[in-house]
Design an enzyme around this catalytic site. Structure first.
Site: not given
Length: 524
Positions: A179, A211, A307, A369
């Site tokens: 990430d 994130h 998404n 996520s």
């Protein structure tokens, strides 16, 4: 004897003004070589020299019965086309862009209030392992809950939805988080990060985007320590594998390098699960090869479906070796923003998920996520219990068989909502779920669904609004948060209007959750 893993950087001679002068600007390309090719470093230098091009990453891997020979090169389109004619080259494609699917921006984050003295654990109590200061709850089966403020205030509905074990659970498997990095200095991640490695363009492995730190908290934040949040797989150690930069963006070649590092170091660092809350529309031969090598090394790969609210396949979650994850809202329906289809495997909570955030803060985010973090944690629990193994596909079969059917089962997702309380049970591997459609095959269109409620922050969605930036309902939970949703929260204030936005859901679930409490919960 198999050749060792080599992933490095090599610069060939570059003559300014010669490359790109005639056929446009240079770009980064991935050159895949045939298995019969010799030393990759030598070949890459030979290929680059006539074009005065620059060679970047070099991949020369022989592991788990698989061979990968490739390199990246900065060259013009004409130079890339010339390389395709080489007999040792199998393909030349652009190095694709990978990003964190949640576009978060840079809003101010409220620093959490310190816990009340009564909530602070005594020295030696609380922390990663279950402490002695849990708050008891009355219920048919007794039970207890962590004393973490965001949990006790009812903000962490996702843990209740997957029925995460909150008493006596342990986790012996390390999870690698690919990430934007992890804030290892965060108060609620103290001692959780086992190590860090950086493959991004950023200067360090620290998380300046937030994130990766958010995912870290969902999976393994310190639980029952009287501060912050509780996590699903308490006691988990995390490896910070930074492949996205401080803007949440990276390249296919960087993600591949991170995966190959995990494959080479999984046994040494006890890495059993890889969380990949990142997506790319590009089906890359290099990325798929890295995924296959990582899976063959015995790690379980988990990836965000995306998404976009469509059935379009994203990668690396689109590969059959990766458990692909959709997001659900509090009523277990798929969130309106969640990618879906017969290639998506399971679902998990992904709307209004509160967790740790960069800068020693906490934030609420929505996206696949976040859902991926819950599934990675469940996979870690299953592997700790010895039910799930490193065999490719076996963990998905177990988690799928133990999943809870939801309205989207069979069309929006293959299985259902993951259940952490069943992670230690052998639910078998039989399932009515259809096999994944191979990559490149058109996905089936999901069942018709109403137009999504648009939450534009003005409270004027098609379900009406309350003037607080919240849209009214139209009888369905379509995942009320938009894909770029970001809300700063405080542990002592569940809602700005004095109400708990998920209180009714928590109240409905708590008795059922307590009834099911035990080492792992009821049989599947």
């Amino acid at each position: 004897m198999a050749a060792p893993l080599v992933v490095g950087a090599l610069l060939s001679a570059f003559v300014p003004g010669t490359a790109g002068a005639a056929d446009g600007p240079a770009a980064q390309w991935i050159v895949m070589l045939r298995a019969t090719a010799g030393d990759v470093r030598t070949l890459a230098a030979e290929h680059a020299r006539p074009h005065h091009a620059t060679v970047g990453r070099v991949y020369d891997v022989a592991a788990a019965g698989r061979t990968l020979k490739a390199y990246t090169i900065r060259a013009t389109a004409a130079q890339a086309a010339a390389l395709r004619g080489n007999r040792l080259v199998s393909s030349v494609v652009r190095d694709g862009v990978v990003h964190a699917p949640e576009r978060m921006g840079r809003p101010a984050v409220v620093t959490p209030l310190p816990p009340r003295a009564a909530d602070r654990p005594a020295p030696g109590e609380g922390g990663v392992l279950p402490g002695k200061d849990r708050v008891p709850l009355a219920g048919p089966a007794g039970g207890c809950v962590p004393n973490d403020p965001y949990y006790t205030s009812g903000n962490q509905w996702g843990l209740l939805a997957v029925k995460a074990p909150t008493c006596g659970a342990r986790n012996d498997v390390t999870v690698a988080v690919l990430d934007t990095g992890i804030d290892a200095r965060h108060e609620d991640l103290a001692g959780v990060v086992a190590g860090s490695v950086n493959f991004s363009d950023s200067a360090t492995a620290d998380d300046h985007y937030g994130h990766g730190t958010h995912l870290a908290g969902i999976i393994g934040a310190v639980t029952d320590n009287g501060i912050g949040v509780a996590s699903e797989a308490m006691g988990t150690r995390l490896w910070n594998v930074k492949v996205l930069d401080d803007n949440g963006t990276g390249s296919v070649s960087q993600v591949a390098e991170g995966l190959l590092w995990v494959a080479a170091n999984a046994a040494t660092h006890n890495i059993g699960v890889v969380n990949m809350s990142l997506t790319s529309p590009d089906d890359s031969p290099l990325l798929h090869a890295a995924v296959q090598i990582a899976a063959a090394s015995g790690v379980t790969l988990v990836g965000a479906a995306g998404n976009d609210g469509t059935t379009a396949r994203e990668y690396p979650s689109g590969y059959p070796e990766v458990i692909s994850v959709a997001a659900t809202g509090s009523d277990n329906s798929l969130a309106s923003f969640s990618t879906r289809g017969d290639w998506v495997d399971v679902a998990a909570p992904g709307v209004d998920i509160v967790s740790t955030y960069a800068g020693n803060t906490y934030a609420t985010l929505s996206g696949t996520s976040m859902a991926t973090g819950f599934v990675s944690a469940t996979a870690a629990l299953c592997r700790t219990a010895g039910v799930c193994t490193g065999a490719p596909g076996q963990t998905l079969a177990r988690l799928g068989a133990c999943s809870q059917p939801i309205p989207a089962t069979g069309h929006g997702v293959r299985y259902g909502l993951v259940r952490a309380d069943r992670a230690g049970l052998d639910c078998g591997e039989g399932s009515a779920a259809a096999p994944r459609v191979p990559s490149g095959t058109a996905a089936l269109r999901p069942a018709a669904r109403p137009e999504p409620v648009v939450n534009d922050g003005n409270g004027n969605g098609n379900g009406g609004g309350d003037g607080q930036g919240r849209d009214g309902g139209n009888g369905e939970d379509l995942g009320t948060a938009p894909i770029d949703s970001f809300t700063a929260v405080r542990p002592d204030r569940p809602g700005d209007d004095g109400t708990d936005p998920v209180g009714e859901f928590v109240a409905a679930l708590v008795e059922d959750t307590l009834r099911d409490l035990g080492p792992w919960g009821p049989d599947c």
